[in-house]
Write an enzyme that holds these catalytic residues in place. Structure first.
Site, PDB file in Angstrom:
ATOM      1  N   THR A 224       0.869  -1.172   0.000  1.00  0.00           N
ATOM      2  CA  THR A 224       0.000   0.000   0.000  1.00  0.00           C
ATOM      3  C   THR A 224       0.903   1.219   0.000  1.00  0.00           C
ATOM      4  O   THR A 224       2.060   1.126   0.389  1.00  0.00           O
ATOM      5  CB  THR A 224      -0.859   0.029   1.287  1.00  0.00           C
ATOM      6  OG1 THR A 224      -1.569  -1.192   1.432  1.00  0.00           O
ATOM      7  CG2 THR A 224      -1.862   1.150   1.280  1.00  0.00           C
ATOM      8  N   ARG A 252     -12.424  -8.874  -3.670  1.00  0.00           N
ATOM      9  CA  ARG A 252     -11.987  -8.623  -2.289  1.00  0.00           C
ATOM     10  C   ARG A 252     -11.600  -7.165  -2.093  1.00  0.00           C
ATOM     11  O   ARG A 252     -10.986  -6.536  -2.946  1.00  0.00           O
ATOM     12  CB  ARG A 252     -10.805  -9.536  -1.960  1.00  0.00           C
ATOM     13  CG  ARG A 252     -10.170  -9.294  -0.591  1.00  0.00           C
ATOM     14  CD  ARG A 252      -8.932  -8.439  -0.677  1.00  0.00           C
ATOM     15  NE  ARG A 252      -8.204  -8.381   0.606  1.00  0.00           N
ATOM     16  CZ  ARG A 252      -7.193  -7.546   0.833  1.00  0.00           C
ATOM     17  NH1 ARG A 252      -6.781  -6.734  -0.101  1.00  0.00           N
ATOM     18  NH2 ARG A 252      -6.589  -7.557   2.016  1.00  0.00           N
ATOM     19  N   GLY A 254      -9.732  -4.623   0.835  1.00  0.00           N
ATOM     20  CA  GLY A 254      -8.941  -4.602   2.055  1.00  0.00           C
ATOM     21  C   GLY A 254      -9.264  -3.424   2.941  1.00  0.00           C
ATOM     22  O   GLY A 254     -10.336  -2.820   2.850  1.00  0.00           O
ATOM     23  N   ASP A 255      -8.314  -3.068   3.792  1.00  0.00           N
ATOM     24  CA  ASP A 255      -8.557  -2.020   4.784  1.00  0.00           C
ATOM     25  C   ASP A 255      -8.350  -0.611   4.264  1.00  0.00           C
ATOM     26  O   ASP A 255      -8.902   0.338   4.817  1.00  0.00           O
ATOM     27  CB  ASP A 255      -7.642  -2.237   5.988  1.00  0.00           C
ATOM     28  CG  ASP A 255      -6.174  -2.079   5.621  1.00  0.00           C
ATOM     29  OD1 ASP A 255      -5.710  -2.813   4.719  1.00  0.00           O
ATOM     30  OD2 ASP A 255      -5.483  -1.232   6.214  1.00  0.00           O
ATOM     31  N   THR A 275      -0.724  -0.080   6.527  1.00  0.00           N
ATOM     32  CA  THR A 275      -0.294  -1.009   5.486  1.00  0.00           C
ATOM     33  C   THR A 275      -0.062  -2.372   6.115  1.00  0.00           C
ATOM     34  O   THR A 275       0.539  -2.472   7.176  1.00  0.00           O
ATOM     35  CB  THR A 275       0.999  -0.532   4.789  1.00  0.00           C
ATOM     36  OG1 THR A 275       1.476  -1.570   3.929  1.00  0.00           O
ATOM     37  CG2 THR A 275       2.092  -0.171   5.788  1.00  0.00           C
ATOM     38  N   GLY A 276      -0.556  -3.414   5.460  1.00  0.00           N
ATOM     39  CA  GLY A 276      -0.377  -4.744   6.021  1.00  0.00           C
ATOM     40  C   GLY A 276      -1.456  -5.685   5.544  1.00  0.00           C
ATOM     41  O   GLY A 276      -2.080  -5.470   4.498  1.00  0.00           O
ATOM     42  N   GLY A 278      -4.774  -6.652   5.287  1.00  0.00           N
ATOM     43  CA  GLY A 278      -5.949  -5.816   5.474  1.00  0.00           C
ATOM     44  C   GLY A 278      -7.059  -6.403   6.299  1.00  0.00           C
ATOM     45  O   GLY A 278      -7.738  -5.690   7.050  1.00  0.00           O
TER      46      GLY A 278
END
Length: 366
Positions: A224, A252, A254-255, A275-276, A278
């Site tokens: 990200t 999908r 993510g966060d 970032t990671g 999600g």
């Protein structure tokens, strides 16, 4: 009788005028709250380009130099805007644009491939002064997704738009549209093929307890770009843009585009971009959790960031990191992975760049 007629007439005129004042023309940006803040010389900016298994031994000198070059260009762009009195929102948007235009990062030009061999992108931006926010998900033709997220925030009554609807809105707002082939990069496509091959080996394993595992698969869930900033008016802003997860299926999300999970800003506390992996950032509402710990438990930014990233997130099973800046200009760059592309500049113009996990404490103050 004449007095009663005059009274009713005056009341009618007042009511009409008030109704006109209360209405906001469709398509106009929300009015920002009036502020009696006095401009100060305190400002700062922080960026990240993703967290994950980033090891020095796996990085060539030339590639490391390229990452540092783009990180420097990006943060200097935002810092210049802030130094000249620009807003945190503008700095965040223009800074992220630099990283979106680079094939090095999983956003915009460098977005990873889905299982269907497409590039589906998400982004979000938030204003810490008004708590207004805009987000988009699943777009495939938007050159700079963060710009569309900004337009959603400023010129629509909504917070999040997705897919074809988001792209239709982009055309109405004259956001730059590109052919999906613009996002093709050979290394990202080969990464997709490698992840698919490894997953097939894992699925074909006879004994699931000793199933084939490669950290490359885990790393496919990361990636990200983000930026947080404090401007001279004391306003905070946060933005995040991503291509999502390599080999993702079923549209999908993510966060990154979810306000409070991967992106959050509040002038009372801080601005955060995550970032990671999600799914875990969504479950932990990570970005908001850091803000809430500051507001309700009166933790410092450093304490709150460490509590969430080093304790609460791992307890859920999640990996990753955040960048953050609070209303006083204190900075956090906290992560529980082996690396996170990151940079910060304070009001003095002092630049700090980082890629690897150099020590246990990844948080600093201005």
């Amino acid at each position: 009788m004449k007095k009663l007629l005059l009274l009713f007439t005056l009341l009618f005129i007042f009511s009409c005028n008030q109704s006109t004042v209360d209405k906001k023309p469709i398509g106009e940006p929300d009015q920002k709250p009036t502020s009696d803040k006095v401009e100060s010389d305190n400002f700062g900016i922080v960026i990240h380009g993703g967290a994950g298994t980033i090891l020095k031994e796996n990085m060539t000198d030339s590639l490391e130099a390229e990452y540092k070059k783009v990180l420097t260009e990006a943060i200097e762009t935002g810092h210049s805007i802030l130094a000249n009195g620009g807003t945190a929102l503008e700095a965040v948007q223009k800074t992220i644009n630099i990283m979106e235009n680079s094939p090095l990062f999983n956003a915009g030009k460098g977005a990873v491939f889905t299982n269907a061999e497409t590039n589906d992108m998400d982004a979000a931006i938030m204003d810490g002064e008004s708590l207004n926010a805009g987000a988009i998900s699943g777009v495939t033709t938007i050159k700079n997704p963060i710009n569309l997220a900004y337009e959603v925030m400023e010129f629509s009554p909504h917070v999040m738009l997705s897919g074809k609807g988001a792209e239709e809105f982009a055309k109405e707002r004259q956001i730059e549209i590109v052919d999906p082939s613009y996002f093709y990069t050979e290394n990202r496509f080969q990464s997709l093929k490698k992840v698919q091959e490894l997953e097939k080996k894992e699925a074909d394993s006879i004994n699931n307890a000793t199933a084939f595992y490669d950290p490359f698969i885990k790393n496919s869930k990361f990636g990200t770009v983000g930026c947080v900033a404090l401007d001279k008016n004391g306003n905070l802003a946060a933005g995040t843009s991503t291509g999502g997860m390599t080999n993702k299926k079923y549209n999908r999300i993510g966060d990154a585009p979810i306000i409070g999970a991967g992106t959050y800003a509040n002038n009372k506390t801080c601005a955060v971009s995550a970032t990671g992996w999600g799914e875990f950032f969504i479950r932990g509402v990570v970005a908001y959790d850091i803000s809430a710990l500051m507001e309700y438990k009166e933790m410092s930014l450093e304490e709150a960031a460490r509590e969430v990233i080093q304790k609460k997130l791992p307890e859920l099973g999640g990996d990753g990191g955040i960048i953050a800046i609070d209303h006083d200009g204190n900075i956090a760059m906290e992560f529980n992975t082996t690396g996170m592309y990151r940079a910060t500049m304070n009001k003095k113009g002092e630049l700090t760049l980082g890629i690897y996990k150099e020590n246990e404490n990844n948080t600093s103050q201005e």
